[in-house]
Design a protein around this motif. Sequence first.
Motif, PDB file in Angstrom:
ATOM      1  N   LEU A   1      32.986  31.518  26.160  1.00 38.17           N
ATOM      2  CA  LEU A   1      33.151  32.971  26.208  1.00 38.17           C
ATOM      3  C   LEU A   1      33.206  33.526  24.787  1.00 38.17           C
ATOM      4  O   LEU A   1      33.769  34.585  24.545  1.00 38.17           O
ATOM      5  CB  LEU A   1      34.429  33.326  26.971  1.00 38.17           C
ATOM      6  N   SER A   2      32.612  32.819  23.865  1.00 39.30           N
ATOM      7  CA  SER A   2      32.675  33.192  22.455  1.00 39.30           C
ATOM      8  C   SER A   2      31.898  34.466  22.166  1.00 39.30           C
ATOM      9  O   SER A   2      30.998  34.859  22.906  1.00 39.30           O
ATOM     10  CB  SER A   2      32.108  32.056  21.591  1.00 39.30           C
ATOM     11  N   THR A   3      32.275  35.096  21.044  1.00 40.48           N
ATOM     12  CA  THR A   3      31.579  36.274  20.543  1.00 40.48           C
ATOM     13  C   THR A   3      31.541  37.395  21.569  1.00 40.48           C
ATOM     14  O   THR A   3      30.482  37.887  21.964  1.00 40.48           O
ATOM     15  CB  THR A   3      30.151  35.916  20.071  1.00 40.48           C
ATOM     16  N   ASN A   4      32.712  37.755  22.050  1.00 47.92           N
ATOM     17  CA  ASN A   4      32.890  38.904  22.916  1.00 47.92           C
ATOM     18  C   ASN A   4      34.045  39.735  22.360  1.00 47.92           C
ATOM     19  O   ASN A   4      34.286  39.703  21.150  1.00 47.92           O
ATOM     20  CB  ASN A   4      33.128  38.455  24.359  1.00 47.92           C
ATOM     21  N   MET A   5      34.757  40.459  23.200  1.00 47.31           N
ATOM     22  CA  MET A   5      35.896  41.253  22.750  1.00 47.31           C
ATOM     23  C   MET A   5      37.096  41.043  23.666  1.00 47.31           C
ATOM     24  O   MET A   5      37.822  41.966  24.007  1.00 47.31           O
ATOM     25  CB  MET A   5      35.524  42.734  22.676  1.00 47.31           C
ATOM     26  N   ILE A   6      37.311  39.797  24.060  1.00 48.11           N
ATOM     27  CA  ILE A   6      38.400  39.435  24.960  1.00 48.11           C
ATOM     28  C   ILE A   6      39.723  39.455  24.197  1.00 48.11           C
ATOM     29  O   ILE A   6      39.827  38.922  23.096  1.00 48.11           O
ATOM     30  CB  ILE A   6      38.147  38.036  25.560  1.00 48.11           C
ATOM     31  N   GLU A   7      40.739  40.050  24.793  1.00 47.50           N
ATOM     32  CA  GLU A   7      42.047  40.152  24.144  1.00 47.50           C
ATOM     33  C   GLU A   7      43.079  39.191  24.727  1.00 47.50           C
ATOM     34  O   GLU A   7      44.017  38.813  24.030  1.00 47.50           O
ATOM     35  CB  GLU A   7      42.571  41.586  24.249  1.00 47.50           C
ATOM     36  N   LYS A   8      42.923  38.813  25.993  1.00 46.59           N
ATOM     37  CA  LYS A   8      43.902  37.937  26.642  1.00 46.59           C
ATOM     38  C   LYS A   8      43.197  36.836  27.424  1.00 46.59           C
ATOM     39  O   LYS A   8      42.108  37.035  27.958  1.00 46.59           O
ATOM     40  CB  LYS A   8      44.784  38.744  27.606  1.00 46.59           C
ATOM     41  N   ILE A   9      43.855  35.675  27.495  1.00 41.81           N
ATOM     42  CA  ILE A   9      43.354  34.572  28.304  1.00 41.81           C
ATOM     43  C   ILE A   9      43.968  34.708  29.699  1.00 41.81           C
ATOM     44  O   ILE A   9      45.181  34.575  29.866  1.00 41.81           O
ATOM     45  CB  ILE A   9      43.746  33.213  27.687  1.00 41.81           C
ATOM     46  N   THR A  10      43.145  35.006  30.676  1.00 48.00           N
ATOM     47  CA  THR A  10      43.637  35.247  32.033  1.00 48.00           C
ATOM     48  C   THR A  10      42.678  34.646  33.058  1.00 48.00           C
ATOM     49  O   THR A  10      41.522  34.331  32.750  1.00 48.00           O
ATOM     50  CB  THR A  10      43.769  36.752  32.319  1.00 48.00           C
ATOM     51  N   ASN A  11      43.186  34.481  34.285  1.00 44.37           N
ATOM     52  CA  ASN A  11      42.375  34.117  35.448  1.00 44.37           C
ATOM     53  C   ASN A  11      41.557  32.837  35.273  1.00 44.37           C
ATOM     54  O   ASN A  11      40.403  32.753  35.683  1.00 44.37           O
ATOM     55  CB  ASN A  11      41.435  35.275  35.815  1.00 44.37           C
ATOM     56  N   ILE A  12      42.170  31.820  34.659  1.00 42.63           N
ATOM     57  CA  ILE A  12      41.479  30.539  34.494  1.00 42.63           C
ATOM     58  C   ILE A  12      42.116  29.437  35.349  1.00 42.63           C
ATOM     59  O   ILE A  12      41.755  28.272  35.238  1.00 42.63           O
ATOM     60  CB  ILE A  12      41.476  30.094  33.015  1.00 42.63           C
ATOM     61  N   GLY A  13      43.032  29.826  36.227  1.00 48.23           N
ATOM     62  CA  GLY A  13      43.795  28.844  36.992  1.00 48.23           C
ATOM     63  C   GLY A  13      42.981  28.003  37.950  1.00 48.23           C
ATOM     64  O   GLY A  13      43.409  26.902  38.328  1.00 48.23           O
ATOM     65  N   THR A  14      41.805  28.475  38.356  1.00 50.02           N
ATOM     66  CA  THR A  14      40.987  27.716  39.322  1.00 50.02           C
ATOM     67  C   THR A  14      40.015  26.759  38.652  1.00 50.02           C
ATOM     68  O   THR A  14      39.328  26.001  39.337  1.00 50.02           O
ATOM     69  CB  THR A  14      40.189  28.679  40.210  1.00 50.02           C
ATOM     70  N   LEU A  15      39.963  26.761  37.341  1.00 53.38           N
ATOM     71  CA  LEU A  15      38.992  25.918  36.624  1.00 53.38           C
ATOM     72  C   LEU A  15      39.579  24.522  36.398  1.00 53.38           C
ATOM     73  O   LEU A  15      39.778  24.088  35.261  1.00 53.38           O
ATOM     74  CB  LEU A  15      38.603  26.581  35.301  1.00 53.38           C
ATOM     75  N   ARG A  16      39.807  23.831  37.476  1.00 54.61           N
ATOM     76  CA  ARG A  16      40.531  22.560  37.418  1.00 54.61           C
ATOM     77  C   ARG A  16      39.747  21.424  36.771  1.00 54.61           C
ATOM     78  O   ARG A  16      40.326  20.392  36.421  1.00 54.61           O
ATOM     79  CB  ARG A  16      40.946  22.148  38.840  1.00 54.61           C
TER      80      ARG A  16
END
Length: 279
Positions: A151-166
């Motif tokens: 998800l590089s080179t974007n404008m993301i401010e918070k790490i969220t909603n990754i709980g299903t990426l097991r």
Amino acid sequence: MRENIMRWLDHVLNPEKLEAVRIEMKMDIGEKRWRRSLKKSGEGDKEVMATFTFKMSGRVTRNREDCEKKKDSFRFEDNQFVKTFVVKFNFLVDYFDFKGTTIKEAIARWEEKNQKPIIEATNVGFQFQWPPIEKIDTNLSILVNCEKLSLSTNMIEKITNIGTLRNLKILALGRNNIKSFDGLEPLADTLEELWISYNIIEKTKGILKMHNLKVLHMSNNMVKDWVEVVKLGEMQSLEDFLFVGNPLYDSMDDAVWRTECSKKLPKLKILDTIPIIRD
């Protein structure tokens, strides 16, 4: 809008393998100064052509002969290069403001390009979206088989909603606006590599729970206190650490930094891309 675009462009244009890079950007945001071609594309939307002019200069640190092959890209002055160029973007804005690309839209682009359902993919790249992704939303949950996600080179401010990426082992979040490691906890037992350079992180709280993390690349963030580095000694699996460009690193002599960091993180095998030789 101007501040966000300038920061995003700084991320995109900051070249690898160069030191002391200086980017001078001129961008006319005022309505009268923009070169514009307006077309109706939807209610309240306008298509805008904006012209950006950049001048980049810095010290060459890679093979000079390789650079000289790109005569159209580099002009040399002694040991310096100077590069001036113009970039034009066409994009949709709503009353001269843009809305970031959603994860759902990024998925649709990926599937169109790769011609297969993204649910089957083990390696997914959402880097360099335009307009940039601003939020990691719940649509990411479809990536149940993903082992490497960018998800590089974007404008993301918070790490969220990754709980299903097991199954996720490698996560690339470089060149965003991320302020902390909060949100990584669901990947504590699976994530092995985190690439999160060029953000605005000041504290290492949140990374310490990553029990299997072997690689942490967090260069060019905002860490300024030794205590934040010392905490990483609790991570028994950490082997490869990249930290150049943080205020703490910049305040020290390279040799002193390397010696002290090697002592404080005795499990490390690689520091700032260079193997550690221990007695």
